[in-house]
Design an enzyme around this catalytic site. Structure first.
Site, PDB file in Angstrom:
ATOM      1  NE  ARG A  59       5.481   3.924 -47.251  1.00  0.00           N
ATOM      2  CZ  ARG A  59       4.949   2.673 -48.002  1.00  0.00           C
ATOM      3  NH1 ARG A  59       4.930   1.620 -47.141  1.00  0.00           N
ATOM      4  NH2 ARG A  59       4.339   2.532 -48.935  1.00  0.00           N
ATOM      5  CE1 TYR A 112       8.839  16.944 -24.343  1.00  0.00           C
ATOM      6  CE2 TYR A 112       7.709  15.156 -25.671  1.00  0.00           C
ATOM      7  CZ  TYR A 112       8.473  16.329 -25.609  1.00  0.00           C
ATOM      8  OH  TYR A 112       8.688  17.447 -26.625  1.00  0.00           O
ATOM      9  CG  ASP A 184      11.215   9.357 -23.383  1.00  0.00           C
ATOM     10  OD1 ASP A 184      12.388   9.438 -23.360  1.00  0.00           O
ATOM     11  OD2 ASP A 184      10.335  10.233 -23.662  1.00  0.00           O
ATOM     12  CE  LYS A 209      14.372  17.067 -27.022  1.00  0.00           C
ATOM     13  NZ  LYS A 209      13.454  16.240 -26.341  1.00  0.00           N
TER      14      LYS A 209
HETATM   15  C1  LIG Z   1      11.959  15.998 -26.496  1.00  0.00           C
HETATM   16  C2  LIG Z   1      11.437  15.131 -25.965  1.00  0.00           C
HETATM   17  C3  LIG Z   1      10.943  14.195 -26.608  1.00  0.00           C
HETATM   18  C4  LIG Z   1      10.233  14.206 -27.954  1.00  0.00           C
HETATM   19  O1  LIG Z   1      11.206  14.624 -28.978  1.00  0.00           O
HETATM   20  P1  LIG Z   1      10.920  15.305 -30.230  1.00  0.00           P
HETATM   21  O2  LIG Z   1      11.945  15.125 -31.307  1.00  0.00           O
HETATM   22  O3  LIG Z   1      10.834  16.779 -29.747  1.00  0.00           O
HETATM   23  O4  LIG Z   1       9.592  14.905 -30.559  1.00  0.00           O
HETATM   24  C5  LIG Z   1      10.476  12.793 -25.923  1.00  0.00           C
HETATM   25  N1  LIG Z   1      10.732  12.660 -24.707  1.00  0.00           N
HETATM   26  C6  LIG Z   1      11.882  13.426 -24.061  1.00  0.00           C
HETATM   27  C7  LIG Z   1      11.685  13.164 -22.673  1.00  0.00           C
HETATM   28  C8  LIG Z   1      11.796  14.712 -24.606  1.00  0.00           C
HETATM   29  O5  LIG Z   1      12.434  15.403 -23.715  1.00  0.00           O
END
Ligand SMILES: *Cc1c(COP(=O)(O)O)cnc(C)c1O
Length: 394
Positions: A59, A112, A184, A209
């Protein structure tokens, strides 16, 4: 054997190919070992008590997790990076690392959706005060800062509606009040935006993503500067967050080709955005890389590229014509997430997810992720959508 690389001195496309990689320490293998581990053995009690062994427990980190963390830290210019099981978990980790009961967080109104949910449900329940701010109103933001404000949370461009935030002004405002800034950076990625260079303290990405890029893994990253790193590192350990080695490996493998994928995503997205902008049935296209976008100047100043995600507003139409448009698409899949090789579309409905601002639009909003397919096929697919849209309008 290859010599150890010092990726800091290279240009971004070189860095992304080599950061975090150290074949000389890995018997010459180009890629890191995928270490499946919980227990790590110690040679004797003295070593166990000393805390000097590089790896102590699965971990707490393995050569696999360190390879991706190091790559991300190099790319982001960070003091350190931590990995989480999803992008949303990265956002919760970042928030928990800088706020406690009695503190106040300022959150961009265009975040988001699940980030808003996290703030409203979890952070508030644990005694953290939350205020939402207009992402484009820097003077208004300054007025919302209180004595107990600990951090300003940003997402630029905003989810669904793509408002650009003036990160330099926000950072200056935060510094003046000794407040941290989180961003973000999923849309910009570590290649097209460098939050830490802009003065941001915690840079967050949904690696799910573009880093992963193949719609097959969920992972998140948080990279911190010197100021934010000790608390981030401690909170990550205290919460017991861990990402499985196969997912970490796939994310690192995705990262190596992210620069070529992003170039194509951007070129194709621009082509399709320009095509949409010329249509009579489209009211406007919300893509910061277009000169018509209200945040285009900020995008040009702070970003070196654009990814393949944007929205467009249709001329006013009934719900059933939006259904008809989306249901007629066959290459653009209907689905959440984005950043993979494939194109996606969804009906974006930002109105209910705003509290500090109101979403003013007469027509429905469609969000597209432009994948790696041939744009001629994608445009034909969208043409089929528009034909169905007009047929449904009657
Ligand atoms: C998809 C997304 C997230 C979250 O990511 P996950 O891996 O789906 O939890 C956070 N911020 C933005 C801008 C996103 O598009």
């Amino acid at each position: 054997m290859q010599k150890k690389t010092a990726p800091e001195k290279y240009r971004p496309n070189t860095t992304i190919a080599h950061a975090g990689s150290n074949p000389a320490d890995n018997q010459g293998f180009v890629n890191p070992m995928v270490v499946h581990a919980s227990t790590v053995l110690f040679p004797n009690v003295a070593t166990m008590l000393s805390g000097n062994q590089p790896y102590v427990y699965g971990r707490r980190g393995t050569p696999t997790t360190e390879a991706l963390e190091d790559a991300m830290s190099t790319l982001e210019g960070a003091a350190g990076t931590k990995l989480t099981p999803s992008g949303l978990a990265a956002i919760s980790l970042a928030m928990l690392s800088c706020a406690q009961s009695g503190d106040h967080l300022l959150i961009a109104d265009t975040v988001y959706g699940p980030t808003r949910n996290l703030c409203d449900k979890v952070m508030r329940r644990y005694g953290v005060d939350i205020s939402y701010y207009d992402p484009c109103d820097i003077n208004g933001l300054g007025k919302l800062i209180r004595k107990n404000t600990r951090a300003i949370y940003t997402e630029s461009p905003g989810s669904l509606t793509f408002e650009m935030q003036d990160m330099r002004e926000i950072v200056a405002c935060a510094r003046a009040h000794d407040v941290l800034v989180m961003m973000d950076n999923t849309w910009g990625t570590s290649l097209y935006c460098k939050p830490l260079e802009l003065g941001v303290d915690l840079s967050i990405q949904a690696g799910t993503k573009y880093i992963v890029g193949h719609s097959d893994v969920m992972i998140g990253t948080v990279s911190a500067n010197e100021r934010a790193w000790p608390a981030l590192r401690a909170m990550h350990g205290d919460l017991g967050l861990h990402v499985g080695p196969d997912d970490v490996y796939l994310a690192l493998r995705g990262l190596r080709t992210m620069s070529v994928r992003l170039e194509r995503h951007m070129r194709s997205a621009l082509e399709i955005a320009n095509w949409l902008e010329k249509r009579d049935d489209v009211a406007r296209v919300l893509y910061p890389a277009l000169p018509s976008h209200p945040g285009h100047t900020l995008w040009k100043r702070d970003f070196s590229g654009a990814s393949g995600l944007f929205s467009f507003e249709l001329k006013p139409a009934s719900d059933s014509s939006v259904h008809a448009f989306l249901d007629a698409l066959s290459l653009f899949g209907l689905g959440y997430s984005w950043g993979g090789y494939e194109s996606l579309a969804l009906w974006a409905q930002p109105r209910s997810a705003r509290s500090a601002t109101t979403w003013e639009a007469a027509g429905p909003l469609v969000r597209l992720h432009v994948g790696l397919e041939d744009t001629r096929d994608l445009i034909e697919d969208l043409e089929a959508g528009f034909t169905a849209f007009h047929a449904a309008k009657g």
